[in-house]
Design a protein around this motif. Structure first.
Motif, PDB file in Angstrom:
ATOM      1  N   GLY B 464      29.996  -7.908   1.396  1.00 35.62           N
ATOM      2  CA  GLY B 464      30.941  -7.679   0.309  1.00 35.62           C
ATOM      3  C   GLY B 464      30.797  -6.300  -0.280  1.00 35.62           C
ATOM      4  N   GLY B 465      31.390  -6.142  -1.447  1.00 34.57           N
ATOM      5  CA  GLY B 465      31.495  -4.819  -2.045  1.00 34.57           C
ATOM      6  C   GLY B 465      30.265  -4.341  -2.795  1.00 34.57           C
ATOM      7  N   LEU B 466      29.335  -5.244  -3.093  1.00 32.44           N
ATOM      8  CA  LEU B 466      28.111  -4.802  -3.775  1.00 32.44           C
ATOM      9  C   LEU B 466      27.217  -4.089  -2.766  1.00 32.44           C
ATOM     10  N   GLU B 467      26.398  -3.184  -3.246  1.00 34.02           N
ATOM     11  CA  GLU B 467      25.508  -2.460  -2.344  1.00 34.02           C
ATOM     12  C   GLU B 467      24.648  -3.443  -1.557  1.00 34.02           C
ATOM     13  N   ARG B 468      24.514  -3.152  -0.266  1.00 28.46           N
ATOM     14  CA  ARG B 468      23.767  -4.042   0.622  1.00 28.46           C
ATOM     15  C   ARG B 468      22.353  -3.528   0.808  1.00 28.46           C
ATOM     16  N   GLY B 473      21.380  -7.031   4.527  1.00 27.49           N
ATOM     17  CA  GLY B 473      22.715  -7.150   3.950  1.00 27.49           C
ATOM     18  C   GLY B 473      22.740  -7.926   2.643  1.00 27.49           C
ATOM     19  N   ASN B 474      21.589  -8.306   2.141  1.00 26.35           N
ATOM     20  CA  ASN B 474      21.563  -8.972   0.835  1.00 26.35           C
ATOM     21  C   ASN B 474      21.942  -7.967  -0.253  1.00 26.35           C
ATOM     22  N   ILE B 475      22.352  -8.489  -1.402  1.00 25.51           N
ATOM     23  CA  ILE B 475      22.681  -7.591  -2.508  1.00 25.51           C
ATOM     24  C   ILE B 475      21.429  -6.824  -2.911  1.00 25.51           C
ATOM     25  N   SER B 476      21.589  -5.536  -3.161  1.00 24.02           N
ATOM     26  CA  SER B 476      20.435  -4.773  -3.617  1.00 24.02           C
ATOM     27  C   SER B 476      20.866  -3.697  -4.587  1.00 24.02           C
ATOM     28  N   ASP B 480      15.968   3.304  -4.116  1.00 26.21           N
ATOM     29  CA  ASP B 480      15.761   3.936  -2.812  1.00 26.21           C
ATOM     30  C   ASP B 480      16.702   3.383  -1.765  1.00 26.21           C
ATOM     31  N   ASN B 481      16.953   2.088  -1.867  1.00 25.70           N
ATOM     32  CA  ASN B 481      17.848   1.466  -0.888  1.00 25.70           C
ATOM     33  C   ASN B 481      19.250   2.067  -0.977  1.00 25.70           C
ATOM     34  N   HIS B 482      19.754   2.245  -2.207  1.00 25.59           N
ATOM     35  CA  HIS B 482      21.102   2.801  -2.370  1.00 25.59           C
ATOM     36  C   HIS B 482      21.169   4.203  -1.770  1.00 25.59           C
ATOM     37  N   THR B 486      23.527   5.129   1.341  1.00 24.79           N
ATOM     38  CA  THR B 486      24.528   6.188   1.160  1.00 24.79           C
ATOM     39  C   THR B 486      24.398   7.210   2.287  1.00 24.79           C
ATOM     40  N   HIS B 487      23.147   7.586   2.593  1.00 20.56           N
ATOM     41  CA  HIS B 487      22.928   8.550   3.669  1.00 20.56           C
ATOM     42  C   HIS B 487      23.257   7.954   5.034  1.00 20.56           C
ATOM     43  N   LEU B 488      22.934   6.684   5.221  1.00 23.85           N
ATOM     44  CA  LEU B 488      23.226   6.045   6.513  1.00 23.85           C
ATOM     45  C   LEU B 488      24.725   5.992   6.773  1.00 23.85           C
ATOM     46  N   ARG B 489      25.482   5.629   5.729  1.00 22.40           N
ATOM     47  CA  ARG B 489      26.938   5.552   5.903  1.00 22.40           C
ATOM     48  C   ARG B 489      27.506   6.925   6.243  1.00 22.40           C
TER      49      ARG B 489
END
Ligand code: SF4
Lengths: 343, 613
Positions: B464-468, B473-476, B480-482, B486-489
């Motif tokens: 979904g639309g919340l950061e994974r 893929g859980n909500i996070s 650091d994860n964000h 962001t860099h991975l995308r």
């Protein structure tokens, strides 16, 4: 016989656990959403549809979190758009059981357009609208179902908006299944879910849900145990509409309008017999019987009727086109019309 | 009377008349006959914005322009050699499009005082010097058509309506176009209605014979077939090519195509075309709004279909939210933007390239999307296939840019062999029966995540639309994860640069000082303008971008080779902004925002100016 056994076997082996994720449930303690979640997870095994053939789609708001807690495929979409996303899923894949979870703000305000068009098309999805008459996730603004005069953070002098009647909206959009139930009445909730799941096409289920943080007690008249049941007007197909231990009823009053009356005060002929397959006017009248959950209010199935299911009709057109033209031939398409050859 | 035949290299003809005069049809038929003759060609219809503008007014003029030649044609032509004006309004609206000394053929019957007034002419332009310097032919097309259709058994009003076929017949004679192509087409179209068929055939033949027998025209012209690679050809408009490209990509990949769209000019053509191809398993859905169309396509993508939505600028504004969701859900999806002149409703029927920066940046947050742009009508086919390839390979929404000009104009197109078309393997994640844990955000070597569709056992997951959270893929909401996600995308989308062809430079002498860098539908103009400049003995290099995001890996190196860079765009310099920002190159913009393509002579002029500075 073998196939039947297989199905039965599946129903027997699925349990609530199969529909429960490992995610920590994060609604406020005491929120009505817990009861709905538990009832849905408890009911799904009975359908006999495996979790991997089931999809839950939600929007934004407290209800939106629902998807994370049901161990099926899920899309937690964006505000108001769950019916659109679910339309794509259900139309692409008629083999799936597709459920939408929405709220009063999500479904009737920002997503109102998608909701009415899903109902109009009769997409094969089941829409559960948790109506708590408030914006919970954004911390307490009035919603499109909040009563006039409602004092909230965004309406310190009271709301001047007239609320939607969700059942009437759904009926107006010609939804083929329209029902209302209450979060804490597990038996009634499960029975409504059962009927919604059995319905082919869009089922719209409004669930009165208590938000104990921002709108506590909005449904107390109907929800308090054991008193609440006295104000619930339970609709049963083919039965006279009686409530409050059969002391009160819905009857046809002067000018043909429906009224709530004491059974002793009206002639037995004037007591309305509920007919879910009947005219929309009866369902509308029942939807408008009360001005909100602060008066005796109808719960149960208001209306159910059959209409072509959107995905079926689309599949049908494709099948007929293929019968007529043969399976699409790409080379034939690219060469169709005037062509010329250069040697 | 024997007439001489003069040979021509290239000709631009423009048919103009009232919306009700059937000019698009006339142009279309002339194009078919021209294509069959083997000329290279390019066409441009020019419709009025109003559906039913008052008859006889300048607002109601509908025109169709075609350039055809014995050599290659890259644009529909800057100015017309021949204008056919069916009424005074058409003359008034389109006289400026005619080359000085060009030919004007007027429908004499339409030049009544009332029509002149409706067109806004105070005096009759035939007699007041307006047409000085042009070769003017006055032909009573309406009355000759009525005369020709006598005895066919239709009323005068209906007979009059065949006058466009008279014009087509006359032009067919004038340029030696084959008549059988048109006659067969008429047969197919009106076969069931004999009087109408007879009237149109009679009018067409009357026009043809009028050219041949009257003394008005001293000679006809001949344009030889253009050299072309061997193969089967057809004429194709951009909208059709784009729709067929989507059908082809789906067919070759074994993915069912699901196209959801809301009616909008000029993208509706795609919906109309795709809705016809149900036997290919194409599902089309006319949604309640632009947002829903994108949501439905995304839902279909989640369910394992090739989800595509199409629109024009105003619809892109609305879809932005859903595209952001597709970015974070990392699902394959294509959104087609047939650009039109903006802002807001702007000029719906006019072309522009104003949505490049919107495509790049028009979503909140860091929300990168690959961008592919089609360059010619026929190229819309390949561009659509490429957009699908990137979407499916990288599990990402992709923006495919076309524009009104590309969508409406047409050119001869060599029909590809189906087996030569790329097929993309959807690589659906396989069922897991072993109970092993499925990680929906585990990535392959291209950083693409699994496409795990509902119905597959063992892959149940929620997105979904919340950061994974990375991998699970859980909500996070973890800091650091964000940052990592962001860099991975971004890295995933940037990585496409390794998977696309390098930017090719057309620099025949290898000594050019100036690089003309373009994208999208300006390709034809750039080719024509650079050719002219080279014919004048000057050196100029040209390169054209198909991928706008990411750019081809070698673009920095290419730019560094040229002291001067000129970027022609139908906007105020959007590509130039990106190039300047990214490569610190002092690129200069040539901008045109008139709702019209850039003309070759305009760009030629600009190139010469840049060279001489
Ligand atoms: S804000 Fe209200 S609706 Fe939301 S979780 Fe808390 S109690 Fe439930």
């Amino acid at each position: 016989m073998g196939g039947g056994e297989g199905e039965r076997g599946l129903v027997d082996t699925l349990s609530k656990k199969d529909f429960t994720t490992d995610q920590e449930v994060r609604w406020c303690p005491g929120c009505g959403d817990y009861a709905i979640l538990s009832a849905v997870q408890g009911f799904l095994p009975e359908l006999g549809v495996e979790p991997h053939k089931t999809v839950f789609v939600s929007g934004i708001g407290c209800s939106g979190r629902f998807t994370y807690y049901v161990d099926t495929y899920g899309v937690h979409g964006i505000h108001g758009r769950a019916p659109a996303i679910a339309t794509g899923i259900a139309t692409a894949r008629p083999d799936l059981s597709v459920w939408v979870v929405t709220g009063d703000g999500d479904g009737l305000s920002i997503g109102g357009n998608h909701l009415i068009h899903a109902l109009r098309r009769n997409v094969n999805i089941k829409i559960l609208m948790f109506n708590n008459q408030i914006y919970g996730l954004t911390k307490g603004q009035y919603s499109p179902t909040s009563e006039e005069g409602k004092v909230t953070k965004s309406t310190p002098f009271g709301s001047v908006d007239h609320p939607f009647n969700p059942i009437a909206v759904a009926l107006g959009a010609e939804a083929t299944f329209v029902a209302r139930t209450i979060d804490n009445d597990r038996q009634h909730l499960t029975e409504v879910l059962r009927q919604a799941a059995a319905h082919r096409g869009t089922a719209f289920v409004e669930i009165y849900q208590n938000c104990n943080v921002f709108n506590d007690g909005a449904f107390d008249l109907l929800r308090d145990k054991p008193q609440g049941s006295r104000s619930q007007i339970r609709l049963e197909h083919g039965e006279p509409i009686l409530f409050d231990d059969d002391m009160r009823c819905v009857a046809v009053g002067d000018n043909g309008r429906l009224i709530v009356a004491n059974v002793d005060d009206v002639s037995p002929d004037s007591i309305v017999v509920h007919d879910v397959h009947g005219r929309p006017s009866l369902a509308f009248a029942l939807a408008h019987l009360s001005h909100g959950p602060t008066e005796p209010t109808c719960i149960g199935v208001f209306r159910e009727f059959g209409r072509p299911v959107y995905g079926d009709a689309m599949e049908d057109q494709m099948r007929r086109a293929t019968e007529r033209l043969g399976k699409g031939d790409l080379s034939g398409l690219l060469h169709s019309g005037d062509t010329w050859t250069v040697r | 009377m024997t007439k001489t035949v003069e040979e021509k290299q290239r000709v631009v003809v423009r048919f103009a008349g009232d919306s009700g005069d059937g000019m698009q049809l006339t142009g279309d038929r002339f194009t078919s006959a021209t294509a069959v003759l083997g000329n290279d060609l390019a066409t441009l219809p020019d419709f009025p914005a109003e559906i039913r503008a008052p008859a006889g007014t300048v607002h109601g003029v509908s025109a169709f322009q075609i350039q055809f030649a014995a050599t290659d044609v890259t644009t529909p032509g800057d100015r017309a050699d021949v204008l056919i004006a069916m009424n005074p309004a058409a003359l008034k609206a389109d006289l400026h499009t005619v080359e000085g000394g060009g030919t004007i053929i007027l429908n004499e019957d339409a030049f009544t005082p009332r029509n002149l007034e409706k067109a806004g002419y105070a005096q009759d332009p035939r007699h007041d010097g307006t047409l000085d310097g042009y070769q003017v032919y006055e032909v009573p097309m309406t009355s000759l058509t009525i005369l020709a259709t006598e005895g066919v058994g239709i009323g005068k009003k209906e007979a009059e309506r065949a006058k466009n076929m008279f014009a087509l017949g006359l032009l067919s004679w004038m340029y030696g176009r084959p008549t059988d192509v048109t006659l067969q087409w008429l047969e197919g179209k009106f076969g069931g209605r004999h009087e109408i068929l007879d009237a149109n055939v009679a009018a067409f033949k009357a026009g043809y014979n009028f050219g041949e027998t009257t003394e008005l025209f001293a000679h006809s012209y001949k344009v030889e077939a253009a050299p072309a690679e061997p193969g089967t050809y057809r004429n194709i408009a951009g909208a059709t090519a784009l729709a067929w490209g989507l059908v082809a990509a789906a067919d070759r990949s074994g993915l069912p195509l699901f196209y959801a769209s809301y009616p909008i000019t000029p993208a509706s053509e795609l919906l109309h075309e795709l809705a016809r191809h149900k036997s290919f398993g194409v599902r089309t859905l006319q949604a309640e709004d632009e947002i829903a169309a994108a949501g439905i396509a995304l839902g279909a993508a989640f369910a394992g279909h090739l989800g595509v939505t199409g629109t024009s600028g105003p619809g892109m504004d609305l879809k932005a939210e859903m595209l952001g969701l597709a970015v974070i859900m990392e699902l394959p999806m294509v959104v087609v933007d047939v650009q039109r002149a903006g802002p807001s409703t702007g000029m719906p029927t006019k072309t522009e390239q104003g949505d490049l920066l919107l495509s790049m940046f028009g979503r909140h947050g860091e929300s990168p999307m690959p961008i592919v742009a089609a360059a010619t009508p026929g190229d819309c086919f390949d561009a659509a296939i490429e957009a699908v390839r990137l979407a499916v390979t990288y599990r990402t929404p992709v923006i495919l840019l076309s524009d009104t000009f590309l969508s409406n104009s047409s050119e001869p197109w060599r029909v590809p062999e189906v087996d030569s078309l790329p097929a993309v393997d959807p690589r659906f994640e396989r069922a897991r029966e072993d109970g092993g844990r499925f990680l929906p955000y585990e990535r392959d070597e291209r950083l693409a995540r699994p496409w795990a569709v509902p119905g597959t056992p063992g892959l149940v997951h929620r997105i979904g639309g919340l950061e994974r959270e990375d991998l699970t893929g859980n909500i996070s909401y973890e800091a650091d994860n964000h940052e990592r996600m962001t860099h991975l995308r971004r890295a995933k989308v940037e990585g496409i640069a390794r998977d696309i062809p390098p930017l090719e430079v057309d620099d025949p002498g290898g000594d050019a000082e100036l690089l003309v860098l373009g994208w999208g539908s300006t390709l034809g103009t750039i080719r024509a303008a650079t050719r002219r400049v080279r014919e004048e003995g000057r050196s100029v290099a040209a390169a054209h971008l198909r991928h706008l995001h990411p750019f081809p890996a070698n673009i920095g190196e290419v730019l560094s080779r040229y002291p001067k860079v000129l970027i022609p765009e139908m906007n105020l310099g959007q590509l130039a902004l990106l190039i300047r920002a990214r490569y610190l190159v002092d690129a200069r913009t040539y901008s045109k925002v008139q709702g019209l393509p850039i003309f070759a002579d305009e760009l030629e002029h600009e190139i010469l100016r840049a060279l001489d500075e």
